[in-house]
Structures are given as C-alpha cells and as structure tokens.
Design a protein around this motif. Structure first.
Motif, short mmCIF file in Angstrom:
data_model
loop_
_atom_site.label_atom_id
_atom_site.label_comp_id
_atom_site.label_asym_id
_atom_site.label_seq_id
_atom_site.Cartn_x
_atom_site.Cartn_y
_atom_site.Cartn_z
N ALA A 1 1.06 -1.44 0.26
CA ALA A 1 0.14 0.02 0.19
C ALA A 1 0.45 1.07 -0.05
CB ALA A 1 -1.02 -0.12 1.12
N PHE A 2 1.60 1.30 0.61
CA PHE A 2 3.20 2.39 0.70
C PHE A 2 3.41 2.93 -1.16
CE2 PHE A 2 7.59 3.62 1.48
CZ PHE A 2 7.31 4.85 1.61
N PHE A 3 3.63 1.91 -1.44
CA PHE A 3 4.11 2.01 -3.08
C PHE A 3 3.45 2.23 -3.93
CE2 PHE A 3 8.08 -1.16 -1.13
CZ PHE A 3 8.60 0.13 -1.20
N ARG A 4 2.13 2.25 -3.19
CA ARG A 4 1.02 2.49 -3.80
C ARG A 4 0.64 3.38 -4.10
NH1 ARG A 4 -1.11 -3.17 -3.61
NH2 ARG A 4 -2.55 -1.86 -2.22
N GLY A 5 1.40 4.61 -3.17
CA GLY A 5 0.79 6.11 -2.33
C GLY A 5 -0.04 6.31 -1.17
N GLU A 6 -0.55 5.26 -1.42
CA GLU A 6 -2.01 4.95 -0.46
C GLU A 6 -1.63 4.78 1.54
OE1 GLU A 6 -3.81 1.15 -3.11
OE2 GLU A 6 -3.51 1.13 -0.91
N VAL A 7 -0.89 5.35 1.48
CA VAL A 7 -0.19 5.59 2.72
C VAL A 7 1.07 5.92 3.09
CG1 VAL A 7 -1.38 3.10 4.42
CG2 VAL A 7 0.74 3.14 3.36
N ASP A 8 1.12 6.81 3.55
CA ASP A 8 2.55 7.67 3.42
C ASP A 8 4.38 6.87 3.98
OD1 ASP A 8 2.12 8.19 6.57
OD2 ASP A 8 1.54 10.12 6.56
N LYS A 9 3.46 5.96 4.65
CA LYS A 9 4.80 5.33 5.51
C LYS A 9 4.30 3.11 6.03
CE LYS A 9 4.15 6.53 10.66
NZ LYS A 9 2.65 7.14 9.54
N TYR A 10 5.60 3.13 5.78
CA TYR A 10 4.91 1.65 6.53
C TYR A 10 5.24 1.28 7.49
CZ TYR A 10 9.36 -0.83 4.63
OH TYR A 10 10.35 -1.46 4.09
N THR A 11 4.31 -0.07 7.65
CA THR A 11 4.55 -0.17 9.52
C THR A 11 4.24 -1.80 8.99
OG1 THR A 11 4.52 0.40 11.75
CG2 THR A 11 2.50 0.22 10.50
N TRP A 12 4.73 -2.37 10.59
CA TRP A 12 4.19 -3.30 11.04
C TRP A 12 2.01 -3.83 11.35
CZ3 TRP A 12 6.14 -7.39 15.89
CH2 TRP A 12 6.00 -8.84 15.88
N MET A 13 2.54 -4.57 10.25
CA MET A 13 0.22 -5.03 10.94
C MET A 13 -0.43 -5.80 11.54
SD MET A 13 -0.30 -1.62 9.48
CE MET A 13 -2.21 -2.03 9.09
N ASP A 14 0.34 -6.95 11.17
CA ASP A 14 -0.16 -8.58 11.12
C ASP A 14 0.59 -9.21 10.91
OD1 ASP A 14 -1.74 -10.39 11.06
OD2 ASP A 14 -2.70 -10.50 9.55
N VAL A 15 0.50 -10.98 11.48
CA VAL A 15 1.59 -11.60 11.18
C VAL A 15 1.19 -11.71 9.75
CG1 VAL A 15 0.77 -13.00 13.40
CG2 VAL A 15 -0.38 -13.51 10.81
N GLY A 16 3.14 -12.46 9.70
CA GLY A 16 3.52 -12.46 7.69
C GLY A 16 4.73 -13.78 7.62
#
Length: 382
Positions: A214-229
């Motif tokens: 989502a960050f690389f699509r410009g949908e958020v201004d930063k990316y962070t840990w959201m869930d297991v993965g």
C-alpha cells in the motif's frame, strides 16, 4: 533412458530475467510479478492473485487467512503431498483425513459430511492430475456448515470445473509452478483470493506482515508492522521466468494434451485387464498434467516399474497415504481409507513432458503393453 520429467524452456526465460535485472528491481513485487498477476486475473478472471515462493507457502498463507487455530479441524484427502496438511499443522490444526474416490484419486465428496464436527473449520480439496473434484458437492457442504474451502490446485493450472477455472471456486486457491508442472518457474506458486474479505490482509501477510505494498502504491505515507506474515513473495527474476512460460501457455497445453491423448489411445485396450486409466468426470476438463495407470496391486505395480526400467523407461509411483506416514501414523484413529491406500500401492506415473517425442511415446506404450502381454502369456501357461 526416457526420463520421467524434463523442464521445458520457451526461449525467452533468460531474456526476461535480464530485463528484470536491468530494471534494477530483482526482489519481489517488481515489473514481471505485476505482469504475471495481470495475466492470471485477465485470463481466468481471478479476483486477486499473489505470486508466492511455492504452492506450499500459498497454502501456509491460506491457513493464516482463515485464522487457523489450535484445535480447529481441517479436512483434507490422505492421498496428497505433505504440504497440503503441513500448512495447517503449522498453525496447530487437527488434520482429519478423507478417502479418495474409487474412480480417481480426488477426495470422495460422499465421504465428507460424516467427517464434519463442530470443530471443523475448512475443507481442503486437491485437484489430482489437474482433474476437478466435485466442487458443487463440496461447496454445498461448506455453505451448509459454514466452512471455508481451500483448493490445492498445485497441478491444476488451466483446468476447469464446468465453466469455472480451478482455483476460483473455493474461498482460496493455491497453485504450483515447480519444474514438474505444466508452466514452471523452477520453484514458485500463487495464491488466488476469491473471497474479497481476505484481499487486503493477504497482501499484508505476503509482505512480511507490513502494509508495504500500500505504501508503494502511495495509499499510505509510511509502512509498518500490521499483522503476522513472512517473506512469501518470490524474486522478480522468478516471475520473469514464469512470464515467458505464460506467454506460451496455449502452445504448452496443446502439446501436453496431444501427448496425453496418444497415451490414452494406445493404452485404452489394457483397461479391460484390471488396469485403470485416468478417469475424467463429465464436469471436469483435462489439463494434461500427467498420465497415470492404476495397477491391480502393489506387486504388479512394482513389477511393472521394474520391467519398464529394463526397457529404458523411467516410470514412478506417487504419494504415500499421509495417515500412514511416519509422522502421522501414531496419531491417526479414524476409519480405514481403502482407496487412498489403493492409490498409494497401485498408481504409477508415465514419463510426461513437452519435448517427449512420438517415438518415445511409442516406446513407453509398447513397453507397457508388452508387460501385460507377457503377464497374460505367463498366466495362460500356468
């Protein structure tokens, strides 16, 4: 010796890998990953797809997405590869094994309802040899008991149940691009997300539990840990290799179907001698993933494989029933799975790959035919 498998190269694989390198993006989710995603979504009308490092990791993502918890029961066929079960065992699930059909190694849909309990969370079907399971019956049960359905479509690219592509019917579908499959990437797989409620979370799990995509699509201004993965996405060089294959999928499929039909026509007379050829139900198409025979017993299967080897043909058996595996045998307390055991003992796969020549096909079929002719002569002489 005619080998069992030989990877087929279209000629553009290395060219596309070089293109991926020159784009200076060789980690996951690059140019060729997007090309592959677009191909699958347009050709098969899949809702959302994500390339993975293998079908195994696609199954592991599926187990996470349906929120598999310790104590949940997951119904799977015993006659399958270990990854089908292991993905859910890793989440603490209890595996409940179903038997195969008497007509082919697919899960016996009539055997399923008696296995469902209040703890059942999902049914995992395996489309063996690319032939569809009875998805109408499976989905009807899933709806009645509010269960998830995961399609292990590792062998089932470009195959259909009625008019629906396999992998598009259950809540989630999992594919393989291992070197033994119809279209290949060496290793590689894909998760198909048919239930839209899983789409956003699947992408987060795919990207190590972050909202990086989502960050690389410009949908958020930063990316962070959201869930297991985990690191489920493959290098873009793997996607580049795969894309060269996808561009030629029709040619690949046409040749494989030609080989399959040649085998079937030559060996059909043997089906009258207690030898089962592949069975394709009216609701299923044939993607020509493999050609197998089912012998009458283990002794005959062993003798046939040994005879073919003497004739320069490398034929092999396939899965061992998982409920009788070293890992699971002491844990299994369910009913007898006679058909799964039958395929474990009796099924043999013939050499099958794009570049198998007509003379090689004749060599294989003549060797199989001569084995059974020899067997008949011995029986008559006794």
């Amino acid at each position: 010796m005619i080998g069992f498998n030989k990877p087929y190269f279209t000629g553009k694989e290395t060219e596309y890998i070089i293109q991926a390198v020159t784009h200076e993006k060789i980690s996951g989710n690059g140019l060729f990953t997007r090309k592959c995603h677009d191909f699958f979504q347009k050709r098969y009308d899949f809702n959302k797809v994500l390339l993975t490092t293998s079908c195994t990791t696609a199954l592991e993502m599926a187990a996470i997405l349906i929120d598999t918890q310790p104590g949940d029961e997951i119904i799977i066929p015993s006659y399958t590869f270990v990854s089908t079960a292991n993905a859910f065992v890793l989440r603490g699930a209890t595996i409940v094994f179903a038997d195969s059909s008497a007509q082919n190694p697919n899960i016996d849909a009539s055997d399923l309802e008696k296995l469902i309990t209040s703890k059942t969370k999902a049914i995992v079907v395996v489309h063996y040899a690319g032939i569809a399971c009875d998805m109408a019956a499976v989905m009807k049960l899933a709806e009645r008991y509010n269960l998830f359905v995961v399609e292990d479509a590792a062998q089932a690219i470009d195959s259909y149940f009625e008019d629906k592509p396999l992998g598009s019917i259950g809540h989630l579908g999992c594919f393989s691009f291992h070197e033994t499959k119809n279209v290949i990437a060496g290793e590689g797989g894909m998760l198909v997300i048919n239930d839209k409620r899983f789409a956003e979370r699947a992408e987060i799990i795919w990207e190590k539990g972050t909202n990086r995509s989502a960050f690389f699509r410009g949908e958020v201004d930063k990316y962070t840990w959201m869930d297991v993965g985990s690191s489920f996405l493959p290098s873009d060089m793997i996607a580049a290799f795969l894309y060269a294959q996808l561009e030629n999928i029709d040619d690949i499929q046409n040749r494989r179907k030609e080989i399959w039909n040649n085998y079937h026509e030559a060996l059909l007379p043997l089906s009258e001698e207690n030898l089962l050829l592949p069975y394709i139900p009216a609701y299923a198409t044939n993607n020509a993933h493999m050609f197998y025979l089912v012998c009458s017993n283990l002794e005959e299967r062993t003798a046939l494989i040994n005879y073919l080897k003497q004739k320069g043909v490398h034929a092999i058996f396939h899965y061992l029933s998982l409920h009788k595996s070293a890992f699971f045998q002491s844990k299994y307390s369910g009913h007898a799975l006679d058909q799964a055991d039958r395929y474990s003992d009796c099924l043999v796969r013939l050499p099958f790959y794009y570049e198998l020549s007509q003379s090689q096909i004749r060599q294989v079929t003549e060797a199989v035919s001569s084995y059974f002719a020899r067997k008949t002569q011995i029986s008559l002489s006794l």
